[in-house]
Design a protein around this motif. Structure first.
Motif, PDB file in Angstrom:
ATOM      1  N   SER A 120       0.834  -1.205   0.000  1.00 13.85           N
ATOM      2  CA  SER A 120       0.000   0.000   0.000  1.00 13.85           C
ATOM      3  C   SER A 120       0.866   1.251   0.000  1.00 13.85           C
ATOM      4  CB  SER A 120      -0.868   0.043   1.253  1.00 13.85           C
ATOM      5  OG  SER A 120      -1.622  -1.117   1.326  1.00 13.85           O
ATOM      6  N   TYR A 121       0.454   2.216  -0.761  1.00 10.93           N
ATOM      7  CA  TYR A 121       1.102   3.538  -0.853  1.00 10.93           C
ATOM      8  C   TYR A 121       2.504   3.518  -1.460  1.00 10.93           C
ATOM      9  CZ  TYR A 121      -2.700   4.336   2.419  1.00 10.93           C
ATOM     10  OH  TYR A 121      -3.933   4.357   3.008  1.00 10.93           O
ATOM     11  N   VAL A 122       2.870   2.402  -2.090  1.00 11.44           N
ATOM     12  CA  VAL A 122       4.177   2.366  -2.755  1.00 11.44           C
ATOM     13  C   VAL A 122       3.927   2.174  -4.245  1.00 11.44           C
ATOM     14  CG1 VAL A 122       6.411   1.208  -2.904  1.00 11.44           C
ATOM     15  CG2 VAL A 122       5.205   1.297  -0.719  1.00 11.44           C
ATOM     16  N   VAL A 137       5.793   2.425   5.407  1.00 14.50           N
ATOM     17  CA  VAL A 137       5.993   3.447   4.361  1.00 14.50           C
ATOM     18  C   VAL A 137       5.689   4.845   4.903  1.00 14.50           C
ATOM     19  CG1 VAL A 137       5.203   4.174   2.052  1.00 14.50           C
ATOM     20  CG2 VAL A 137       5.391   1.744   2.612  1.00 14.50           C
ATOM     21  N   ALA A 138       6.446   5.837   4.409  1.00 17.60           N
ATOM     22  CA  ALA A 138       6.288   7.238   4.832  1.00 17.60           C
ATOM     23  C   ALA A 138       6.255   7.336   6.348  1.00 17.60           C
ATOM     24  CB  ALA A 138       5.035   7.863   4.212  1.00 17.60           C
ATOM     25  N   ALA A 139       7.241   6.706   6.969  1.00 16.36           N
ATOM     26  CA  ALA A 139       7.223   6.507   8.414  1.00 16.36           C
ATOM     27  C   ALA A 139       8.401   7.135   9.141  1.00 16.36           C
ATOM     28  CB  ALA A 139       7.202   5.000   8.701  1.00 16.36           C
ATOM     29  N   GLY A 148      12.551   3.900   4.377  1.00 21.77           N
ATOM     30  CA  GLY A 148      12.280   2.665   3.634  1.00 21.77           C
ATOM     31  C   GLY A 148      12.596   2.768   2.151  1.00 21.77           C
ATOM     32  N   GLY A 149      12.186   3.847   1.527  1.00 20.84           N
ATOM     33  CA  GLY A 149      12.446   4.032   0.088  1.00 20.84           C
ATOM     34  C   GLY A 149      13.939   4.171  -0.184  1.00 20.84           C
ATOM     35  N   SER A 150      14.609   4.974   0.636  1.00 17.90           N
ATOM     36  CA  SER A 150      16.055   5.175   0.467  1.00 17.90           C
ATOM     37  C   SER A 150      16.805   3.858   0.645  1.00 17.90           C
ATOM     38  CB  SER A 150      16.581   6.183   1.491  1.00 17.90           C
ATOM     39  OG  SER A 150      15.867   7.389   1.393  1.00 17.90           O
ATOM     40  N   SER A 207       7.999   5.181 -11.020  1.00 21.69           N
ATOM     41  CA  SER A 207       8.251   6.214 -10.008  1.00 21.69           C
ATOM     42  C   SER A 207       8.699   5.616  -8.665  1.00 21.69           C
ATOM     43  CB  SER A 207       7.059   7.167  -9.856  1.00 21.69           C
ATOM     44  OG  SER A 207       5.938   6.446  -9.503  1.00 21.69           O
ATOM     45  N   ASN A 208       8.723   4.285  -8.568  1.00 17.08           N
ATOM     46  CA  ASN A 208       9.325   3.682  -7.370  1.00 17.08           C
ATOM     47  C   ASN A 208      10.806   4.070  -7.334  1.00 17.08           C
ATOM     48  OD1 ASN A 208      10.624   1.654  -5.580  1.00 17.08           O
ATOM     49  ND2 ASN A 208       8.547   0.809  -5.528  1.00 17.08           N
ATOM     50  N   ILE A 209      11.259   4.530  -6.175  1.00 17.36           N
ATOM     51  CA  ILE A 209      12.639   5.037  -6.044  1.00 17.36           C
ATOM     52  C   ILE A 209      13.674   3.953  -6.398  1.00 17.36           C
ATOM     53  CG2 ILE A 209      12.738   4.604  -3.550  1.00 17.36           C
ATOM     54  CD1 ILE A 209      14.339   7.213  -3.255  1.00 17.36           C
TER      55      ILE A 209
HETATM   56  P1  ATP Z   1      12.597   9.322   5.065  1.00 23.19           P
HETATM   57  O1  ATP Z   1      12.790   8.852   6.474  1.00 23.19           O
HETATM   58  O2  ATP Z   1      13.838   9.146   4.193  1.00 23.19           O
HETATM   59  O3  ATP Z   1      11.957  10.660   4.925  1.00 23.19           O
HETATM   60  P2  ATP Z   1      10.240   7.791   4.914  1.00 23.19           P
HETATM   61  O4  ATP Z   1      10.496   6.535   5.670  1.00 23.19           O
HETATM   62  O5  ATP Z   1       9.530   8.873   5.666  1.00 23.19           O
HETATM   63  O6  ATP Z   1      11.602   8.319   4.372  1.00 23.19           O
HETATM   64  P3  ATP Z   1       9.455   6.303   2.584  1.00 23.19           P
HETATM   65  O7  ATP Z   1       8.939   5.045   3.192  1.00 23.19           O
HETATM   66  O8  ATP Z   1      10.790   6.235   1.963  1.00 23.19           O
HETATM   67  O9  ATP Z   1       9.403   7.500   3.636  1.00 23.19           O
HETATM   68  O10 ATP Z   1       8.339   6.802   1.545  1.00 23.19           O
HETATM   69  C1  ATP Z   1       8.230   8.123   1.094  1.00 23.19           C
HETATM   70  C2  ATP Z   1       7.403   8.145  -0.191  1.00 23.19           C
HETATM   71  O11 ATP Z   1       8.154   7.528  -1.238  1.00 23.19           O
HETATM   72  C3  ATP Z   1       6.090   7.401  -0.092  1.00 23.19           C
HETATM   73  O12 ATP Z   1       5.064   8.313  -0.345  1.00 23.19           O
HETATM   74  C4  ATP Z   1       6.140   6.327  -1.158  1.00 23.19           C
HETATM   75  O13 ATP Z   1       4.959   6.260  -1.923  1.00 23.19           O
HETATM   76  C5  ATP Z   1       7.305   6.725  -2.075  1.00 23.19           C
HETATM   77  N1  ATP Z   1       8.110   5.552  -2.530  1.00 23.19           N
HETATM   78  C6  ATP Z   1       8.659   5.390  -3.731  1.00 23.19           C
HETATM   79  N2  ATP Z   1       9.359   4.241  -3.800  1.00 23.19           N
HETATM   80  C7  ATP Z   1       9.266   3.659  -2.601  1.00 23.19           C
HETATM   81  C8  ATP Z   1       9.803   2.451  -2.051  1.00 23.19           C
HETATM   82  N3  ATP Z   1      10.557   1.610  -2.756  1.00 23.19           N
HETATM   83  N4  ATP Z   1       9.531   2.190  -0.761  1.00 23.19           N
HETATM   84  C9  ATP Z   1       8.791   3.065  -0.023  1.00 23.19           C
HETATM   85  N5  ATP Z   1       8.255   4.192  -0.496  1.00 23.19           N
HETATM   86  C10 ATP Z   1       8.491   4.506  -1.786  1.00 23.19           C
END
Ligand code: ATP
Length: 281
Positions: free
Chosen positions: A56-58, A93-95, A99-101, A63-65
């Motif tokens: 969800s939300y990925v 996600v977005a937590a 996770g994306g990085s 556009s996936n990183i």
């Molecule tokens: P940070 O701590 O670096 O700010 P985060 O943990 O808050 O990151 P992520 O989980 O990386 O946030 O997600 C940020 C946004 O990136 C989300 O809105 C998500 O839809 C998008 N996204 C793109 N690719 C990914 C991926 N592989 N995994 C998670 N999110 C992704």
């Protein structure tokens, strides 16, 4: 085919020094890798970048990183093939857990191995910095001081095997929103980063737990007061310190004993919030 673990991070401190002309902020943060991870598998295909990420939300598209990281590697090193990437997502996600990085970092390292490129970690981190500010740290991992946008890194001695309980309310927080709402003149409770680094070097877990500070916490808490409640709850259940990670909304508690962390996990997991027991690495 190659399979890699893409580890989440928590912040042991987060300070925002000033706003730069390029719109980013100069930061000073202590980053810590934890065992919690996504699993990434990468295989060669004749051309292009394909993604399989059902969460969800990925985004399950270019556009996936992770795709952006793969495209950067393929074009920078003129690779004569493409990759199919599968992400088994476990990091919320977005937590505030990067996770994306972490996924992007794993893809960069994975392509280096899969194509036998032999590129140094420093050069991989340089490529990572074009994808996202936290990607170089995720390539390096461990315990580190991150400055600038987060890409200027200095390793600190590792703080291994500390029990961490991550509690994430079922909301997502936009990092951009948090920085937009941060008033630099109103920051009162900054971390003493030097003292925390010394405490890490001396493995003084109790000093670290009691002196962790995140200047973004007050911004996110105004919109999501549940963060404050979770912090309190973690302390009541035996954590020796608790703080929001990154721009939130994940909150984590540090424990001085694995069994105390397990018993807190068993209680807190009954709440509506996502609850993950992990350890620093
Ligand atoms: P940070 O701590 O670096 O700010 P985060 O943990 O808050 O990151 P992520 O989980 O990386 O946030 O997600 C940020 C946004 O990136 C989300 O809105 C998500 O839809 C998008 N996204 C793109 N690719 C990914 C991926 N592989 N995994 C998670 N999110 C992704």
């Amino acid at each position: 085919m190659i399979s890699l673990e893409a580890h989440a991070k928590i912040n042991l401190s987060l300070d925002v020094l000033n706003k730069r002309d390029d719109g980013y902020h100069n930061l000073r943060m202590i980053m810590q890798t934890v065992q919690l991870h996504d699993t990434i598998s990468i295989e060669k295909i004749p051309s292009g970048v394909e993604i399989d990420c059902v969460a969800s939300y990925v985004p399950n598209n270019s556009s996936n990183i992770a795709c952006k990281a793969a495209e950067a590697m393929i074009s920078k090193y003129n690779l004569n093939a493409g990759v199919r990437i599968k992400i088994d997502k476990r990091i919320p996600v977005a937590a505030g857990l990067a996770g994306g990085s972490a996924d992007a970092a794993a893809v960069i390292k994975g392509i280096n191995t899969l194509f036998n490129l032999g590129i140094s970690q420093n050069e991989l981190m340089e490529t990572g910095s074009t994808i996202g500010a936290d990607v170089p740290y995720c390539i390096m991992g461990g315990t580190a001081l991150a400055e600038g946008k987060g890409e200027e890194l200095t390793s600190i001695s590792l703080l291994k095997d500390v029990p961490i309980l991550i509690v994430k309310p079922r909301i997502g927080v936009s990092t951009a929103w948090v920085y937009k709402n941060l008033n630099l003149d109103k920051i009162v409770d900054r971390p003493n980063t030097e003292a925390l680094i010394s405490a890490i070097q001396n493995r003084d877990i109790s000093f670290i737990a009691q002196n962790m500070r995140n200047v973004l916490e007050s911004v996110t808490v105004i919109k999501h007061p549940i963060i404050k409640k979770i912090k309190k709850n973690l302390l009541e259940e035996g954590a020796i310190g608790s703080m929001m990670s990154g721009s939130g909304p994940s909150v984590f508690g540090i424990f001085d004993d694995k069994n105390k962390a397990i018993s807190a996990y068993n209680k807190i997991k009954k709440s509506k919030n996502e609850c993950i027991l992990t350890f620093t690495i």
